[in-house]
Design an enzyme around this catalytic site. Structure first.
Site, mmCIF file in Angstrom:
data_model
loop_
_atom_site.group_PDB
_atom_site.id
_atom_site.type_symbol
_atom_site.label_atom_id
_atom_site.label_comp_id
_atom_site.label_asym_id
_atom_site.label_seq_id
_atom_site.Cartn_x
_atom_site.Cartn_y
_atom_site.Cartn_z
ATOM 1 C CD GLU A 16 -2.534 -3.298 8.906
ATOM 2 O OE1 GLU A 16 -2.002 -2.179 8.874
ATOM 3 O OE2 GLU A 16 -3.275 -3.734 8.010
ATOM 4 C CG HIS B 6 -2.079 -0.937 1.063
ATOM 5 N ND1 HIS B 6 -2.646 -1.629 2.108
ATOM 6 C CD2 HIS B 6 -2.776 -1.294 -0.049
ATOM 7 C CE1 HIS B 6 -3.656 -2.359 1.653
ATOM 8 N NE2 HIS B 6 -3.747 -2.179 0.344
ATOM 9 C CD GLU C 217 -0.686 0.589 4.379
ATOM 10 O OE1 GLU C 217 -0.094 -0.514 4.393
ATOM 11 O OE2 GLU C 217 -1.921 0.693 4.238
ATOM 12 C CG HIS D 96 -0.174 -3.980 4.851
ATOM 13 N ND1 HIS D 96 -0.936 -3.493 3.813
ATOM 14 C CD2 HIS D 96 0.268 -5.208 4.446
ATOM 15 C CE1 HIS D 96 -0.949 -4.361 2.821
ATOM 16 N NE2 HIS D 96 -0.230 -5.427 3.174
HETATM 17 O O1 0X9 Z 1 -7.123 -3.802 4.428
HETATM 18 C C1 0X9 Z 1 -5.986 -4.216 4.215
HETATM 19 O O2 0X9 Z 1 -5.596 -4.543 3.105
HETATM 20 C C2 0X9 Z 1 -5.006 -4.335 5.388
HETATM 21 N N1 0X9 Z 1 -5.055 -3.192 6.208
HETATM 22 S S1 0X9 Z 1 -4.467 -1.781 5.675
HETATM 23 O O3 0X9 Z 1 -4.800 -0.804 6.665
HETATM 24 N N2 0X9 Z 1 -2.896 -1.838 5.648
HETATM 25 O O4 0X9 Z 1 -4.999 -1.523 4.409
HETATM 26 C C3 0X9 Z 1 -5.391 -5.495 6.259
HETATM 27 C C4 0X9 Z 1 -5.288 -6.783 5.592
HETATM 28 C C5 0X9 Z 1 -5.741 -7.832 6.529
HETATM 29 N N3 0X9 Z 1 -6.434 -8.784 5.794
HETATM 30 C C6 0X9 Z 1 -7.759 -9.030 5.922
HETATM 31 N N4 0X9 Z 1 -8.468 -8.630 6.920
HETATM 32 N N5 0X9 Z 1 -8.225 -9.764 4.950
HETATM 33 ZN ZN ZN Z 2 -1.897 -1.701 3.962
#
Ligand code: 0X9
Ligand code: ZN
Length: 433
Positions: free
Chosen positions: A397, A200, A203, A327
Site C-alpha cells: 500500500e 484497483h 490507485e 496498491h
Molecule cells: O482492500 C484491498 O483490496 C487492499 N486495500 S486497498 O485500499 N488498495 O483497496 C488491501 C488488501 C489487503 N488484503 C487483505 N487485507 N486481505
Molecule cells: Zn487497492
C-alpha cells in the site's frame, strides 16, 4: 485501503512520454528523463473543480462520505461486507464511501454513525487538496503501453512485451518481461519475480511504481547486481492490471473515484472488485455480494477476464517465487493471509514473509504487518498467489494522502520503492537465505 477523495483534475492531454519521444527520442524512456519530465511538465495547478459525475459509476441513490465507529479489524471487516469502501482508519473511527444500500446495511447492523455528508459537501469543506494539473505526468493506458514498448525495443536483447489477455472492454493487459535468454511467453526455469500494479483503478501511483522501476532497471542494467539479476532471473512487470478501470477513472478529464473493473453488472452498476474476485476464501469475510458496492466480489470466483488472465499467467509460470502487487494508499507492506486470521501454516514461509516485509519496510519507510491485521478481506490476489503458486506475495500500500496525490509524489515514491523492488530481486533466487 486508506485513501481519501478529492483531486478532481484534468488529466487531459498528459502524454509526457509521447511528447518526450518527439523531442528526444533517444532518451525518452530513460529513468532520469522520465523523472525530469515530471518536473518540467508540471504546470501550476488550476483550482480543482469538483466533478464527480452522476454517472453509472455512482449508485443511483447517491453516495456519501461517512465516518463510522469500528473498534477493531473485525468490525472493519463487517463494514467491508456491508459494502463500505474504507478509505481511512484513525483509531476507532473509520471513514469512506457508502451508497444508500450500504447506509441501510450499516443502520440495520447498528453501526454508530459519527458523520455523514454527500461527497460534494465533503469537497466543499476543502478537507483535501491536491494538484490536478500535475497529474499530467501520470501514465494513462496508451502512454503506459507506449513506454513499455519503447523500453523493450531499446533493450531488445533482454526485454519483450506480450499481452496476458484482454480485459472486459477488449484492452490488452501488457506484460514486460526481462530475461536474458527467453522472450515473450517462452518458458524459463530461472527463478521468477512478478511485479503487478494498478489492480484497483484509482490507485494510479501503483502504475507509476512498477512502470518506472522497469525504466530504472534498464538504465542500471550494467550495474553489477542488476546485471546479475537480469542474467539469472525471469522478471515480469505488469504495471496496469486493470486498464479498463483506469481509463474509466480518468475519462472526461476528471476523476471518478473508480476502484473496480468495467464489467456491467445485471443491475446496471459497474464493476467487480478484482481484489475480491480471486479464489481464496472467495466472497467470505470483507467482501460484498451487492453489485453496486466497491467491494463487490463478483458472481463467482474468477468471473472476470482480468483476474482470469492474472490467474492463468501465474499458473503457467511455476518458476515464480516472489511477487509484489502495488496498491495505494497506507504506507504498508502486507503479507498473507489477508483473508484469514491464521498464520500461513508453513513456518519457513512465515519467517520469510516477516523478514522480507520488515526489510522492505525499512527501505520504504512503510509499516510491515500481516494483511488481515488491517482487516480481513477474502478473494485477495496475493493470498491466492501464495496459496496456489507458493509465491511469496506482498501487497504494497503505497504512500500518499489520497487516491490522487499529484505528480509531486511520484519521484519520492518510485525511488524508495525501487530499493524494495531490488531487494525482492535479491531474494528471488533463494528467499529463505
Ligand atoms: O482492500 C484491498 O483490496 C487492499 N486495500 S486497498 O485500499 N488498495 O483497496 C488491501 C488488501 C489487503 N488484503 C487483505 N487485507 N486481505
Ligand atoms: Zn487497492
Amino acid at each position: 485501503m486508506k485513501k481519501i477523495l478529492l483531486s478532481f483534475a484534468l488529466l487531459g492531454t498528459l502524454s509526457m512520454s509521447v511528447r518526450a519521444a518527439a523531442d528526444q527520442p533517444a532518451d525518452a524512456s530513460s529513468f532520469d528523463q522520465l523523472l525530469k519530465q515530471i518536473t518540467v511538465e508540471t504546470p501550476a495547478a488550476p483550482e480543482p473543480a469538483f466533478n464527480i459525475e452522476k454517472t453509472e459509476v455512482l449508485p443511483a441513490e447517491g453516495r456519501f462520505w461517512v465516518t463510522v465507529k469500528a473498534a477493531d479489524k473485525y468490525e472493519r471487516t463487517r463494514l467491508l461486507e456491508a459494502g463500505m469502501d474504507i478509505v481511512e482508519i484513525k483509531g476507532d473511527l473509520v471513514s469512506g464511501f457508502a451508497g444508500q444500500h450500504t447506509m441501510d446495511a450499516l443502520s440495520s447492523k447498528a453501526f454508530s454513525l459519527v458523520s455523514k455528508m454527500t461527497v460534494e459537501q465533503k469537497y466543499a469543506r476543502g478537507v483535501t487538496k491536491d494538484f490536478p494539473a500535475a497529474d499530467a505526468a501520470y501514465h494513462n493506458y496508451k502512454e503506459t503501453t507506449d513506454l513499455l514498448n519503447q523500453l523493450a525495443s531499446k533493450n531488445s536483447d533482454i526485454a519483450s512485451v506480450f499481452s496476458i489477455g484482454k480485459t472486459t472492454e477488449g484492452r490488452d493487459i501488457w506484460c514486460l518481461r526481462i530475461n536474458a535468454s527467453a522472450k515473450g511467453t517462452a518458458p524459463s526455469s530461472k527463478p521468477g519475480a512478478f511485479f503487478l500494479g494498478n489492480v484497483h483503478a484509482r490507485e494510479h501511483l501503483a502504475n507509476e511504481v512498477p512502470l518506472l522501476f522497469a525504466s530504472w532497471l534498464f538504465d542500471h542494467r550494467n550495474d553489477a547486481d542488476i546485471k546479475r539479476y537480469i542474467s539469472t532471473l525471469d522478471i515480469y512487470i505488469i504495471p496496469m492490471g486493470n486498464p479498463d478501470g483506469v481509463e474509466y477513472d480518468i475519462k472526461g478529464g476528471k476523476y471518478q473515484y473508480f476502484r473496480k473493473n468495467a464489467r456491467v453488472n445485471p443491475d446496471k452498476s459497474i464493476g467487480v472488485d478484482l481484489n475480491r474476485n480471486f479464489d481464496s476464501w472467495w466472497c467470505e469475510a470483507g467482501a460484498s455480494t451487492y453489485p453496486g458496492a466497491d467491494t463487490y466480489c463478483g458472481p463467482k470466483a474468477f468471473s472476470e477476464p482480468e483476474s482470469q488472465h492474472l490467474r492463468d499467467f501465474m499458473l503457467a509460470r511455476k518458476n515464480l517465487k516472489t511477487h509484489i502487487s502495488y496498491h495505494s494508499y497506507a504506507s504498508e507492506i502486507l503479507y498473507p493471509w489477508g483473508g484469514n486470521d491464521a498464520d500461513v501454516p508453513n513456518a519457513k514461509d512465515k519467517d520469510a514473509f516477516v523478514k522480507m516485509s520488515g526489510e522492505m519496510g525499512k527501505l520504504t519507510g512503510y509499516t510491515a504487518r500481516k494483511s488481515s491485521d488491517m482487516y480481513i478481506a477474502t478473494g485477495d490476489s496475493c493470498d491466492w498467489a501464495y496459496d496456489k503458486g507458493g509465491i511469496l506475495a506482498f501487497t504494497f500500500e503505497l504512500e500518499g494522502n489520497g487516491f490522487y496525490p499529484g505528480a509531486g509524489l511520484i519521484t519520492k515514491t518510485v525511488n524508495s520503492n525501487i530499493k524494495a523492488a531490488v531487494y525482492l530481486l535479491s531474494k528471488t533466487a533463494n528467499p529463505y537465505n
